[in-house]
Design an enzyme around this catalytic site. Structure first.
Site, PDB file in Angstrom:
ATOM      1  N   SER A  84     -23.834   7.293  -0.670  1.00 44.23           N
ATOM      2  CA  SER A  84     -22.665   8.099  -0.758  1.00 44.23           C
ATOM      3  C   SER A  84     -23.175   9.324   0.034  1.00 44.23           C
ATOM      4  O   SER A  84     -24.040  10.183  -0.698  1.00 44.23           O
ATOM      5  CB  SER A  84     -21.937   8.620  -2.063  1.00 44.23           C
ATOM      6  OG  SER A  84     -21.340   7.454  -2.661  1.00 44.23           O
ATOM      7  N   CYS A 221      -3.723  -8.817  -4.445  1.00 51.36           N
ATOM      8  CA  CYS A 221      -4.724  -7.879  -4.927  1.00 51.36           C
ATOM      9  C   CYS A 221      -5.843  -8.717  -6.019  1.00 51.36           C
ATOM     10  O   CYS A 221      -6.543  -7.884  -6.662  1.00 51.36           O
ATOM     11  CB  CYS A 221      -4.390  -6.798  -5.821  1.00 51.36           C
ATOM     12  SG  CYS A 221      -3.898  -5.423  -4.730  1.00 51.36           S
ATOM     13  N   CYS A 236      -8.981  -3.962 -11.072  1.00 55.26           N
ATOM     14  CA  CYS A 236      -9.340  -2.988  -9.692  1.00 55.26           C
ATOM     15  C   CYS A 236      -9.841  -1.843 -10.285  1.00 55.26           C
ATOM     16  O   CYS A 236      -9.154  -1.290 -11.653  1.00 55.26           O
ATOM     17  CB  CYS A 236      -7.828  -2.858  -9.078  1.00 55.26           C
ATOM     18  SG  CYS A 236      -8.096  -1.570  -7.931  1.00 55.26           S
ATOM     19  N   ASP A 237     -10.690  -1.032  -9.649  1.00 50.36           N
ATOM     20  CA  ASP A 237     -11.277   0.152 -10.114  1.00 50.36           C
ATOM     21  C   ASP A 237     -10.487   1.363  -9.830  1.00 50.36           C
ATOM     22  O   ASP A 237     -10.753   2.328 -10.391  1.00 50.36           O
ATOM     23  CB  ASP A 237     -12.672   0.559  -9.483  1.00 50.36           C
ATOM     24  CG  ASP A 237     -12.675   0.220  -7.820  1.00 50.36           C
ATOM     25  OD1 ASP A 237     -11.558  -0.326  -7.319  1.00 50.36           O
ATOM     26  OD2 ASP A 237     -13.702   0.670  -7.305  1.00 50.36           O
ATOM     27  N   CYS A 277       9.293  -1.723   5.585  1.00 52.73           N
ATOM     28  CA  CYS A 277       7.691  -2.122   5.944  1.00 52.73           C
ATOM     29  C   CYS A 277       7.508  -3.523   6.368  1.00 52.73           C
ATOM     30  O   CYS A 277       6.908  -3.768   7.558  1.00 52.73           O
ATOM     31  CB  CYS A 277       6.736  -1.895   4.506  1.00 52.73           C
ATOM     32  SG  CYS A 277       6.795  -0.328   3.850  1.00 52.73           S
ATOM     33  N   CYS A 286      -1.760  -3.567   7.690  1.00 53.92           N
ATOM     34  CA  CYS A 286      -1.929  -2.683   6.656  1.00 53.92           C
ATOM     35  C   CYS A 286      -1.546  -3.475   5.293  1.00 53.92           C
ATOM     36  O   CYS A 286      -1.822  -2.909   4.110  1.00 53.92           O
ATOM     37  CB  CYS A 286      -1.270  -1.535   6.828  1.00 53.92           C
ATOM     38  SG  CYS A 286       0.444  -1.372   6.291  1.00 53.92           S
ATOM     39  N   CYS A 290      -3.003  -0.228   0.061  1.00 51.84           N
ATOM     40  CA  CYS A 290      -3.462  -0.350  -1.369  1.00 51.84           C
ATOM     41  C   CYS A 290      -2.452   0.206  -2.206  1.00 51.84           C
ATOM     42  O   CYS A 290      -1.558   0.913  -2.071  1.00 51.84           O
ATOM     43  CB  CYS A 290      -4.708   0.531  -1.553  1.00 51.84           C
ATOM     44  SG  CYS A 290      -5.257   0.664  -3.260  1.00 51.84           S
ATOM     45  N   CYS A 306       1.453   5.965   4.940  1.00 52.48           N
ATOM     46  CA  CYS A 306       2.375   5.201   5.675  1.00 52.48           C
ATOM     47  C   CYS A 306       2.411   5.821   7.250  1.00 52.48           C
ATOM     48  O   CYS A 306       1.975   5.190   8.409  1.00 52.48           O
ATOM     49  CB  CYS A 306       3.834   5.025   5.406  1.00 52.48           C
ATOM     50  SG  CYS A 306       4.517   3.976   6.645  1.00 52.48           S
TER      51      CYS A 306
END
Length: 335
Positions: A84, A221, A236-237, A277, A286, A290, A306
């Site tokens: 990081s 997902c 999911c984190d 969408c 896309c 997420c 978006c």
């Protein structure tokens, strides 16, 4: 994570019916567990490995604790390291401070040099916040100048409890789109074959092959499982929340959690995009973004990013199409 939970984790992952197994060690700061923890993990993986199973390990770290011993271990065991780093010292140290309030950049560079001397494979992960988003070209050139050939830029999107007000360090509307446009222009065309940017690679893959390699661009997902230090498991984190808890590996095998209705339903939510969408020319890329980004802003269900994605794709899509065409031609030529 206790040795008992670690052993259960490794055994259950190795039991899953897949030839390739990936362990991504992250935290908090995973290096705080010390080298003996990871030596034990690698030994357990070898002990549980059967047939032609492939095992990959990734360490996602802030780099401040890395030294020669770490570098020797990571190299010997082919561990991919994600470091990081948010830019040069002044920019990086804005938010990445030590406990004493001093910046951590100097320690990160020291750790990175240890890895580079041993030729440990390293990727750069840059969190794009309200400070470094204003200098995309400077950030890109700096990360590249450190020797990183693999970059990942991650949008910092965090909101207050009202889900309307961005936190002070979060990106404001438009900043992510502009950052990506300027990163792309710094990368294209001179660095296309020299620097890999994870998002860009996935876009080219989607356009060229129909398959994405980046989690938010997937249709479902159900991509991985998060195992907490006590053995609790989540899908999911970004959603380590009570309502998404799948169980605990001390009580339930990971194989069974893959069939858990909570996990299945969580995965399906990704494809539930708004009607407008579905009509967007960029939705195949896309995929509605997420799900975390659909929870904020004035219109729940639509990604808060978006318009940023539209800015980015409007600016780059023709060049991405050309890159995808080139990729297909090269692939055919190599057959």
């Amino acid at each position: 994570m206790t040795p008992q939970v670690l052993e259960l984790l490794v055994k259950q992952v190795m039991d899953i019916d897949a030839n390739a197994k990936s362990f991504c060690w992250q935290g908090g700061e995973p290096a705080l567990m010390g080298l003996d923890f990871y030596r034990n993990a690698i030994q357990l993986q070898h002990r549980c490995k059967t047939g032609n199973q492939q095992v990959n390990n990734v360490l996602q770290t802030n780099g401040t604790l890395l030294d020669k011993d770490w570098a020797d271990f990571l190299k010997a065991n082919n561990v991919l390291v994600g470091i990081s780093i948010d830019g040069p010292a002044k920019i990086h140290d804005e938010y990445r401070k030590r406990a004493d309030g001093k910046g951590s950049h100097q320690q990160v560079i020291k750790g990175l040099k240890c890895l580079q001397r041993r030729k440990v494979e390293c990727n750069a992960l840059t969190l794009v916040n309200n400070v470094n988003c204003k200098q995309p070209e400077h950030i890109y050139d700096y990360i590249k100048g450190l020797g990183f050939k693999f970059h990942q830029y991650i949008e910092c999107i965090e909101y207050e409890d009202d889900k309307i007000t961005p936190k002070p360090f979060s990106l404001k509307p438009g900043q992510w789109g502009e950052f990506l446009c300027r990163i792309f222009d710094a990368w294209y065309p001179k660095d296309v074959t020299k620097v890999s940017i994870r998002l860009f690679d996935s876009i080219i893959s989607r356009l060229a092959t129909g398959s994405a390699t980046f989690c938010p661009m997937q249709h479902n997902c159900q991509q991985y499982l998060v195992v907490e230090h006590n053995g609790d498991v989540y899908p999911c984190d970004f959603h380590v929340l009570p309502q998404y808890r799948l169980g605990n590996i001390t009580e339930t095998h990971l194989n069974d959690m893959l069939e858990n209705p909570i996990y299945v339903d969580f995965g399906k939510k990704k494809s539930a995009v708004l009607a407008d969408c579905a009509l967007c020319r960029y939705e195949p890329l896309c995929q509605g973004d997420c799900p975390k980004h659909r929870e904020f802003g004035p219109r729940p269900g639509r990604s808060i990013l978006c318009e940023d994605w539209k800015i980015f794709y409007n600016h780059t899509i023709e060049r991405f199409d050309a890159l995808a065409t080139r990729f297909r031609e090269l692939s055919r030529g190599s057959m």
